[in-house]
Design a protein around this motif. Structure first.
Motif, mmCIF file in Angstrom:
data_model
loop_
_atom_site.group_PDB
_atom_site.id
_atom_site.type_symbol
_atom_site.label_atom_id
_atom_site.label_comp_id
_atom_site.label_asym_id
_atom_site.label_seq_id
_atom_site.Cartn_x
_atom_site.Cartn_y
_atom_site.Cartn_z
ATOM 1 N N TRP A 1 0.629 -2.001 0.305
ATOM 2 C CA TRP A 1 -0.017 0.135 -0.046
ATOM 3 C C TRP A 1 0.800 1.291 -0.065
ATOM 4 O O TRP A 1 0.526 1.703 -0.709
ATOM 5 C CB TRP A 1 -1.645 -0.115 0.901
ATOM 6 N N GLU A 2 1.927 1.687 0.607
ATOM 7 C CA GLU A 2 2.745 2.837 0.794
ATOM 8 C C GLU A 2 3.189 3.170 -0.579
ATOM 9 O O GLU A 2 3.433 3.848 -0.799
ATOM 10 C CB GLU A 2 3.848 2.512 1.868
ATOM 11 N N ALA A 3 2.955 1.391 -1.619
ATOM 12 C CA ALA A 3 4.313 2.409 -2.709
ATOM 13 C C ALA A 3 3.159 2.374 -3.879
ATOM 14 O O ALA A 3 3.587 3.004 -4.427
ATOM 15 C CB ALA A 3 4.600 0.440 -3.111
ATOM 16 N N VAL A 4 1.834 2.228 -3.211
ATOM 17 C CA VAL A 4 0.862 2.678 -4.076
ATOM 18 C C VAL A 4 0.537 3.779 -4.021
ATOM 19 O O VAL A 4 0.562 4.308 -4.994
ATOM 20 C CB VAL A 4 -0.611 1.757 -3.992
ATOM 21 N N LEU A 5 0.678 3.892 -2.429
ATOM 22 C CA LEU A 5 0.496 5.779 -2.517
ATOM 23 C C LEU A 5 1.517 6.568 -2.796
ATOM 24 O O LEU A 5 0.809 8.238 -3.637
ATOM 25 C CB LEU A 5 -0.144 5.958 -1.041
ATOM 26 N N GLU A 6 2.303 6.220 -3.256
ATOM 27 C CA GLU A 6 3.703 6.707 -3.563
ATOM 28 C C GLU A 6 3.431 6.731 -5.533
ATOM 29 O O GLU A 6 3.810 8.037 -5.286
ATOM 30 C CB GLU A 6 4.755 5.952 -3.022
ATOM 31 N N ALA A 7 3.024 5.706 -5.999
ATOM 32 C CA ALA A 7 2.924 5.428 -7.006
ATOM 33 C C ALA A 7 2.052 7.236 -7.899
ATOM 34 O O ALA A 7 2.408 7.279 -8.643
ATOM 35 C CB ALA A 7 2.513 4.476 -7.464
ATOM 36 N N ALA A 8 0.387 6.976 -6.927
ATOM 37 C CA ALA A 8 -0.492 7.923 -7.475
ATOM 38 C C ALA A 8 -0.158 8.988 -6.811
ATOM 39 O O ALA A 8 -0.037 10.003 -7.411
ATOM 40 C CB ALA A 8 -1.315 7.890 -6.544
ATOM 41 N N ASP A 9 0.894 9.174 -5.836
ATOM 42 C CA ASP A 9 1.710 10.539 -5.400
ATOM 43 C C ASP A 9 2.759 11.519 -6.827
ATOM 44 O O ASP A 9 2.474 12.067 -7.436
ATOM 45 C CB ASP A 9 2.596 10.796 -4.377
ATOM 46 N N LEU A 10 3.475 10.090 -7.303
ATOM 47 C CA LEU A 10 4.566 10.589 -8.554
ATOM 48 C C LEU A 10 4.078 10.701 -9.849
ATOM 49 O O LEU A 10 4.758 11.550 -10.416
ATOM 50 C CB LEU A 10 5.811 9.652 -7.771
ATOM 51 N N CYS A 11 2.351 10.660 -10.300
ATOM 52 C CA CYS A 11 2.180 9.644 -11.429
ATOM 53 C C CYS A 11 1.865 12.013 -11.960
ATOM 54 O O CYS A 11 1.029 12.705 -11.163
ATOM 55 C CB CYS A 11 0.514 9.328 -11.455
ATOM 56 N N PRO A 12 2.589 11.836 -12.483
ATOM 57 C CA PRO A 12 2.461 13.217 -13.167
ATOM 58 C C PRO A 12 0.425 13.913 -14.316
ATOM 59 O O PRO A 12 0.337 15.092 -13.925
ATOM 60 C CB PRO A 12 3.348 13.746 -14.312
ATOM 61 N N ALA A 13 0.410 13.049 -14.825
ATOM 62 C CA ALA A 13 -0.544 13.300 -15.114
ATOM 63 C C ALA A 13 -2.551 12.965 -14.044
ATOM 64 O O ALA A 13 -3.362 12.921 -14.003
ATOM 65 C CB ALA A 13 -1.160 11.972 -16.364
ATOM 66 N N ARG A 14 -1.876 12.928 -13.016
ATOM 67 C CA ARG A 14 -3.318 11.326 -12.055
ATOM 68 C C ARG A 14 -3.818 10.350 -12.444
ATOM 69 O O ARG A 14 -5.083 10.615 -12.306
ATOM 70 C CB ARG A 14 -3.289 13.061 -11.468
ATOM 71 N N ALA A 15 -3.087 10.003 -13.060
ATOM 72 C CA ALA A 15 -3.955 8.973 -13.974
ATOM 73 C C ALA A 15 -4.441 7.661 -12.968
ATOM 74 O O ALA A 15 -4.759 6.797 -12.737
ATOM 75 C CB ALA A 15 -3.654 7.984 -15.133
ATOM 76 N N ILE A 16 -3.868 7.933 -11.231
ATOM 77 C CA ILE A 16 -4.290 6.969 -10.426
ATOM 78 C C ILE A 16 -5.173 6.694 -9.464
ATOM 79 O O ILE A 16 -4.963 8.017 -9.477
ATOM 80 C CB ILE A 16 -2.736 6.262 -10.116
ATOM 81 N N VAL A 17 -6.413 6.058 -9.693
ATOM 82 C CA VAL A 17 -6.648 6.385 -8.580
ATOM 83 C C VAL A 17 -7.663 5.343 -8.046
ATOM 84 O O VAL A 17 -7.738 4.560 -8.311
ATOM 85 C CB VAL A 17 -8.332 6.341 -10.189
ATOM 86 N N LEU A 18 -7.371 6.230 -6.864
ATOM 87 C CA LEU A 18 -7.361 5.597 -5.155
ATOM 88 C C LEU A 18 -9.013 5.264 -4.798
ATOM 89 O O LEU A 18 -9.300 6.564 -4.486
ATOM 90 C CB LEU A 18 -6.513 5.744 -4.171
ATOM 91 N N ARG A 19 -9.688 4.317 -4.891
ATOM 92 C CA ARG A 19 -11.228 4.156 -4.442
ATOM 93 C C ARG A 19 -11.046 3.189 -2.727
ATOM 94 O O ARG A 19 -10.657 2.884 -2.991
ATOM 95 C CB ARG A 19 -12.179 3.391 -5.423
ATOM 96 N N GLY A 20 -12.306 4.239 -2.326
ATOM 97 C CA GLY A 20 -12.164 3.609 -1.097
ATOM 98 C C GLY A 20 -11.840 3.994 0.150
ATOM 99 O O GLY A 20 -11.503 3.600 1.060
ATOM 100 N N THR A 21 -10.460 4.890 -0.490
ATOM 101 C CA THR A 21 -9.515 5.328 0.524
ATOM 102 C C THR A 21 -10.627 6.424 1.633
ATOM 103 O O THR A 21 -12.042 6.773 1.588
ATOM 104 C CB THR A 21 -8.381 5.761 0.449
ATOM 105 N N SER A 22 -10.240 6.391 2.810
ATOM 106 C CA SER A 22 -10.637 7.209 3.627
ATOM 107 C C SER A 22 -10.516 8.954 3.534
ATOM 108 O O SER A 22 -11.274 9.677 3.770
ATOM 109 C CB SER A 22 -10.097 7.292 5.848
ATOM 110 N N ASP A 23 -9.892 9.082 2.370
ATOM 111 C CA ASP A 23 -9.047 10.899 2.220
ATOM 112 C C ASP A 23 -10.117 10.590 0.989
ATOM 113 O O ASP A 23 -9.949 12.426 0.629
ATOM 114 C CB ASP A 23 -7.911 11.477 2.360
ATOM 115 N N GLY A 24 -10.444 10.314 0.560
ATOM 116 C CA GLY A 24 -12.122 10.318 -0.382
ATOM 117 C C GLY A 24 -11.206 10.060 -2.025
ATOM 118 O O GLY A 24 -11.966 10.996 -3.314
ATOM 119 N N THR A 25 -10.092 9.940 -2.305
ATOM 120 C CA THR A 25 -9.903 10.034 -3.194
ATOM 121 C C THR A 25 -10.060 8.981 -4.089
ATOM 122 O O THR A 25 -10.453 7.695 -4.112
ATOM 123 C CB THR A 25 -7.897 10.456 -3.430
#
Length: 76
Positions: free
Chosen positions: A52-76
């Motif tokens: 999970w920590e690597a997934v969060l890093e991947a989402a943060d590093l994506c320049p196009a914001r193409a990684i979508v995390l559903r069902g997370t507590s922060d609403g992303t």
């Protein structure tokens, strides 16, 4: 220390937004890959807590914001 993966978390990707930067595949290779054209593929939409920590890093590093995390507590 990471709080861990939310129980209902689902990893998806907006392939139309993807620009092929490969940051996701480099950050979390167990979860993301690239197709023959270099665009994101989600290999594991429900990764375990150890990834999970690597997934969060991947989402943060994506320049196009193409990684979508559903069902997370922060609403992303």
């Amino acid at each position: 220390m990471s709080a861990g993966r939310p129980a209902e978390a689902l990893v998806t990707a907006d392939r139309e937004a993807c620009i092929g930067a490969a940051q996701c595949a480099y950050s979390a290779p167990a979860v993301f890959d690239q197709d023959d054209d270099g665009y994101v593929l989600v290999r594991d939409p429900r990764p375990g807590p150890d990834a999970w920590e690597a997934v969060l890093e991947a989402a943060d590093l994506c320049p196009a914001r193409a990684i979508v995390l559903r069902g997370t507590s922060d609403g992303t």
